[in-house]
Design an enzyme around this catalytic site. Structure first.
Site, mmCIF file in Angstrom:
data_model
loop_
_atom_site.group_PDB
_atom_site.id
_atom_site.type_symbol
_atom_site.label_atom_id
_atom_site.label_comp_id
_atom_site.label_asym_id
_atom_site.label_seq_id
_atom_site.Cartn_x
_atom_site.Cartn_y
_atom_site.Cartn_z
ATOM 1 N N SER A 139 17.701 -45.051 -12.112
ATOM 2 C CA SER A 139 18.780 -44.846 -11.164
ATOM 3 C C SER A 139 18.856 -43.427 -10.589
ATOM 4 O O SER A 139 19.536 -43.218 -9.597
ATOM 5 C CB SER A 139 20.117 -45.153 -11.840
ATOM 6 N N SER B 93 16.370 -44.179 -16.666
ATOM 7 C CA SER B 93 16.801 -43.738 -15.339
ATOM 8 C C SER B 93 16.373 -42.331 -14.935
ATOM 9 O O SER B 93 16.546 -41.951 -13.775
ATOM 10 C CB SER B 93 18.319 -43.851 -15.226
ATOM 11 N N LYS C 268 22.757 -35.131 -9.843
ATOM 12 C CA LYS C 268 23.022 -36.553 -9.604
ATOM 13 C C LYS C 268 24.517 -36.766 -9.417
ATOM 14 O O LYS C 268 25.331 -36.146 -10.118
ATOM 15 C CB LYS C 268 22.509 -37.353 -10.820
#
Ligand code: MG
Ligand code: ZN
Lengths: 103, 482, 490
Positions: free
Chosen positions: C138, C162, C63
């Protein structure tokens, strides 16, 4: 515990403006109105916690039960100055240049 | 209300840069006067994703200072974030302690300590005037070398009443921290910084008046003068029926003027909240006893001992006790002295020696670094106490010691500066003096003792200063039948 | 080759059936052809990488919230465009030291604030199961990459769901470990007391493999402790002897849960019983207040964490400002997206003078109550199960106009974050979305006490085998309707 201020009708345009200044955000006239209504609806939901009886409940700031996590006072290499300044938007004279604060 | 009816109320807020090797929350080395931005890392530049880690030595110094100030160490204290935007604060928050400081409720001398807490220093902002790119306004340069230096903040209760008292107390605090070795406590270099909260109230009242904050006075003299100037300003205001408004002021020592630091920026709202990246400090018994053991004898205790046990009068006691270097030197000299008493040795150390060092251009604050050893000063004091050397001769010996070191008795012998041991010899020199200076002798005989100078001068010249001035005067008076 | 789990690929590399470099290159090519908008940066195929053990040179998607030295790291924000960090996050460094190779940096909601990945400054991410739907957020890019055959596995971060929620919406496994298990150093902070790194994988064993390499105390993170007992690779085939708690008002029966999601959950519960676990009712009376507490605490911390983006030392600066304050304001207003600004405003407001006790202080106490609720349940139960998300993947744009409805997607995941305890989402089955259409993945969330990751992974492993979910979208990413087009990619 202090009584919870009523917020839904309190967070108006002026208050949003004040908070935006604290947060160093510039909001347009339209943004201000929208933000006021969005924040109000979120805070209205958040306000549900005021129904709970929380007297005598300790606040949680950390979920890990740790204390005294200390580092030895031993130097570690610093960044070469060129590397430190490499991502700077306005490097000058080995430093980070900024517009002067108004005093 | 008459001016004399106002009572000053003064409290101090002191920031002390700790003498650790590294910064408060990262491993960058501390420095002073280096090129800008050579002691930075992702942590102290607040790059995305970095985390602070607490310098253990800073905590130890904090505990030592807290104990030296007789504070109660909090069983558990936490760090907070103090939020404000400014280029000297890279995270836009300062990690500091807020509602649970490291320690609170102590005292130093007569002044109570409100709290002692740990925090980090800001970076340095240098104004460089107009920049090419931004027309019509100035630019500043940020140097992050200092950013993150460990600080201990000490806040007193508003117990001080006079500007001079504030200065003296700050000197005691400085000596105390210096003795601990926790800081260089140098006001000029900024490792000791002091703000004052100042107000006036009707004498005898316990209500506090509106206070102003006087910022960053960078010498002891300026503190006294700045506080005095602000008290004067407030007094004039109140006496003319005006009101003091709460504000922050800056004292300009050159003009003696106070200027208000009214910021055009938005009002502060620091939005303190607990720092989630750091866990609580809960000093263990082990940490506390280590801090206790690390504490040397502190100036306040030392002064008490000088007064009570060595019989010094307050002035030399303060002067010696408040300077760790002088005190150390002095105590070694007292131990080495055989006949000179502690008071006499004190006079030698803070009087003659300090003067002689200054005259020779040597650092008088730390006599141990000079060529004069504590034993030598003790020897000299002994020679004087035993009247084996005159005061004039002693000064000459001292000058020789400052220049090349050595043993005072040996120097005195070599230079022929020993006291005249033979009373008959001195009597005959005095007789010659009375013959050589008949006018002076006549005046003295008539009772004008101020005329004795030429007679004594003659004797001193003849004896190379070995004669004791008091003894010479005594003999002159005897010869002239006085 | 791209259908294998990472564990399977490792076994084949070890036996010589599969070449590590070939495997890496296959993924590098796939990632370069990303049409989901999952990646913000990808590694070149053919590049030589170390193939150390135990991760044997396997590619991993990371990420874009993790700092990678010299490689652009933006956290999905315009304000960090072009920022190349001078250091690498501890979790990434550990994976590299364990032999993993960086495959790419994945798209995400700006500063991890969002539940749909629509808040990225670099365009949305599409759900590999239906290109018109969101992957969740997210960590949407990480979840879409793993589900869409663009990465064998990935890491993400979870502040209030997330990792778990996008894993659920994309039909893969997502684990949020105990707070403190993995170092946060180098992970761009959103809400420091809640943020935790974790794996997004095709199966539970892969999640255990990554957790095992990443966990451990780190001198750079004072709040990291690691998992003292270590992490064992899961081996259980049944749930014999385990007591599993279900909280009535915090499960499929809660308000707002889609019927399809409730159905899958009920089927999963039946399976849990079949596997030998004892299922009982438990109470989590304060969990329903989790969202309220979370939307005070997380924005408050975020408002401070994001104050450093000020145009002074790195990142965006908007020029032309005559004075410092307007430079700050212009830079931050241009650099942050709408959701980030909203949360900074919310956080600044709840911390501002006069409101702290009413909001922040109270929310901290609710947090205590929620943690106490879990502790009480764990006296009688070994695990708690809930749906991961009240709904399956929703349509792009469906919730962007109503922040509160978006926030409620994290209803089931936020309480565990507040309590700091581990939770995993595994695919529980497929369900038709509320408005009709092809079936989409539904996640099942299992929760365990702090540091009981081995127990959690073991149970999830047994259940995963029994559910037998095919966690690959039925079609390849390239031929999906709605894919490509406006999705910004690598
Ligand atoms: Mg301070
Ligand atoms: Zn540093």
């Amino acid at each position: 515990m202090l009584p919870l201020p009523r917020i839904t009708d309190v967070i108006d345009r002026d208050q949003v403006l004040h908070v935006a200044r604290l947060a160093r955000l510039q909001l347009s006239e339209d943004d201000l109105e929208m933000m006021a209504s969005e924040l109000s609806s979120i805070l209205d939901h958040v306000e549900r916690i005021s129904e709970l009886d929380l007297d005598g409940v300790e606040p949680t700031t950390h979920v890990v039960a740790l204390e005294n996590v200390l580092r030895a006072d031993e130097p570690r290499p610093s960044l070469p100055r060129e590397r430190a300044l490499e991502p700077a938007p306005d490097p000058a004279e080995g430093a980070f240049r900024v517009p002067s604060p108004v005093v | 209300m008459a001016a004399s009816d106002w009572e000053p109320v003064i409290g101090l807020e002191i920031h002390v840069q700790l003498r650790t090797r590294t910064k408060m929350f990262c491993g960058c080395e501390l420095s002073f006067g280096d090129e800008p931005n050579v002691h930075t890392c992702p942590v102290c530049l607040a790059h995305p994703g970095v985390l602070p880690t607490i310098n253990g030595q800073a905590v130890s110094y904090g505990l030592e200072i807290a104990l030296a100030l007789d504070c109660e160490v909090a069983p558990r204290s936490i760090f907070h974030r103090k939020n404000y935007f400014y280029p000297d604060s890279p995270k836009a928050y300062q990690i500091s302690q807020y509602d649970t400081p490291l320690a609170s409720g102590g005292s130093l001398g007569d002044i109570r300590i409100h709290r002692v807490h740990l925090e980090e220093d800001a970076a340095k902002l240098i104004h460089v005037g107009e920049s090419g790119r931004i027309h019509g306004s100035g630019a500043s340069l940020v140097d992050f070398n200092r950013g993150g230096t460990p600080l201990v903040e000490i806040v007193t209760e508003p117990d001080l009443r006079e500007p001079a008292q504030a200065r003296e107390w700050l000197q005691l605090l400085r000596a105390t921290i210096k003795q601990i070795g926790a800081s260089d406590v140098n006001m000029e270099e900024g490792s000791l910084r002091c703000d004052a909260n100042i107000s006036l109230r009707p004498a005898g009242s316990s209500v506090l008046g509106t206070k102003t904050e006087l910022k960053n006075m960078n010498s002891f003299r300026f503190i006294e003068r700045g506080v005095a100037a602000e008290l004067e300003r407030q007094r004039a205001l109140l006496d003319s029926g005006g009101e003091v408004s709460q504000e922050t002021l800056h004292f300009d020592p050159r003009s003696g003027e106070l200027t208000s630091l009214r910021s055009k920026e938005y009002a502060h709202d620091y939005r303190y909240f607990p720092e989630p990246d750091l866990v609580p400090l809960a000093p263990t018994e082990e940490m506390l006893s280590a801090a206790r053991e690390a504490l040397p004898e502190l100036p306040a205790e030392r002064r008490r001992r000088y007064l009570a046990e060595l019989g010094l009068s307050p002035k030399p006691a303060n002067q010696l006790a408040f300077s760790p270097e002088l005190a150390e030197f002095y105590e070694q000299a007292v131990d080495a002295a055989t006949s000179a008493d502690p008071g006499a040795v004190a006079n030698w150390v803070i009087g003659d020696l300090t003067a002689a060092l200054r005259e020779a251009g040597v650092d008088a604050a730390d006599p141990a670094a000079s060529k004069v050893s504590p034993a030598a000063i003790a020897g000299l004091a002994d020679l004087a106490a035993e009247r084996k050397i005159s005061s004039t001769a002693a000064r000459q010996v001292l000058a020789a010691l400052v220049a090349e070191g050595g043993d005072p008795a040996e120097v005195a012998g070599r230079e022929g500066l020993g006291q005249m041991e033979d009373p008959d010899e001195l009597e005959s020199v005095v007789e010659r003096a009375l013959e050589a200076e008949p006018e002076a002798a006549a005046k003295v005989r008539e009772g004008n003792m101020r005329a004795v100078g030429p007679l004594v001068g003659f004797v001193m010249r003849e004896t190379n200063g070995r004669a004791d001035g008091g003894e010479v005067t005594r003999i002159i008076r005897g010869k002239l039948g006085l | 080759m791209l259908e294998l789990t990472a564990g399977e690929a490792l076994a084949r590399i070890a036996s010589g059936e599969l070449d590590s470099q070939e495997y890496f290159d296959a993924y590098a090519h796939a990632a370069a052809g990303d049409e989901l908008g999952a990646y913000l940066w990808t590694a070149e195929a053919g590049g030589k990488g170390s193939g150390g053990q135990p991760l044997g040179g396997l590619p991993i998607a990371v990420k874009d919230i993790f700092c990678t030295e010299g490689i652009e790291t933006t956290a999905g924000s315009r304000i960090l465009e072009g920022y190349r960090p001078p250091y690498t996050a501890t979790a990434v460094r550990r994976l590299r030291e364990a032999g993993a190779r960086l495959l790419g940096k994945t798209n995400m909601d700006e500063f991890a604030m969002g539940s749909s990945n629509e808040n990225s400054a670099y365009g949305p991410v599409r759900n590999p199961w239906d290109g018109d739907r969101v992957p969740g957020g997210s960590s949407g890019g990480s979840a879409a990459a793993v589900a869409g055959r663009l990465a064998p596995w990935a890491i993400g971060t979870d502040t209030g769901g997330s990792i778990r929620q996008p894993a659920a919406l994309c039909g893969i496994v997502g684990l949020k470990p105990t707070y403190g298990a993995i170092s946060r150093y180098g992970m761009i902070a959103f809400a420091s007391s809640l943020d935790q790194c974790g794996p997004l994988t095709r199966d539970v064993a892969d999640a255990a493999l990554l957790l095992r390499e990443m966990q451990g105390p780190d001198p750079c993170d004072s709040t990291s402790v690691g998992i003292e007992a270590g992490v064992e690779l899961p081996s259980r085939a049944d749930l014999e002897g385990l007591r599993v708690g279900v909280a009535r008002d915090f499960s499929h029966e809660a308000e707002g849960v889609e019927p399809g999601v409730a159905e899958v959950f009920e089927r999963n519960l039946a399976l849990i019983r079949e596997l030998g676990a004892e299922v009982g009712e438990c109470e989590l009376p304060h969990a329903g207040h989790g969202i309220s507490a979370y939307y005070v605490l997380a924005p408050a911390e975020a408002s401070a964490n994001l104050a450093r983006y000020d145009g002074v030392r790195y990142g965006l600066r908007v020029d032309g400002a005559e004075d410092l304050v307007s430079m700050y304001e212009r830079t931050r207003s241009a650099g942050f997206g709408a959701e980030v600004k909203r949360r900074i405003m919310l956080g600044t407001y709840v911390l501002s003078s006069g409101y702290y006790d009413a909001y922040y202080g109270r929310a901290q106490r609710v947090r205590t109550k929620i943690a106490e609720d879990f502790a009480a349940v764990f006296e009688r139960f070994d695990l708690i199960v809930t749906p991961t998300s009240p709904s399956v993947a929703f349509k792009l744009g469906e919730r962007t106009k109503d922040p509160l409805s978006m926030y409620l997607s994290d209803y089931f995941t936020v309480p565990m974050s507040l309590a700091g305890i581990p939770a995993i989402s595994i695919p529980g089955g497929l369900a038709e979305p509320a408005g009709g259409g092809p079936e989409l993945p539904v996640g099942l969330q299992l929760t365990a006490p702090a540091f009981a990751e081995t127990r959690l992974l073991d149970a999830a492993h047994a259940l995963e085998a029994a559910i037998d979910f095919t966690n690959m979208p039925p079609t390849s990413s390239a031929s999906r309707p709605g894919a490509g087009g406006s999705a910004a990619g690598s």
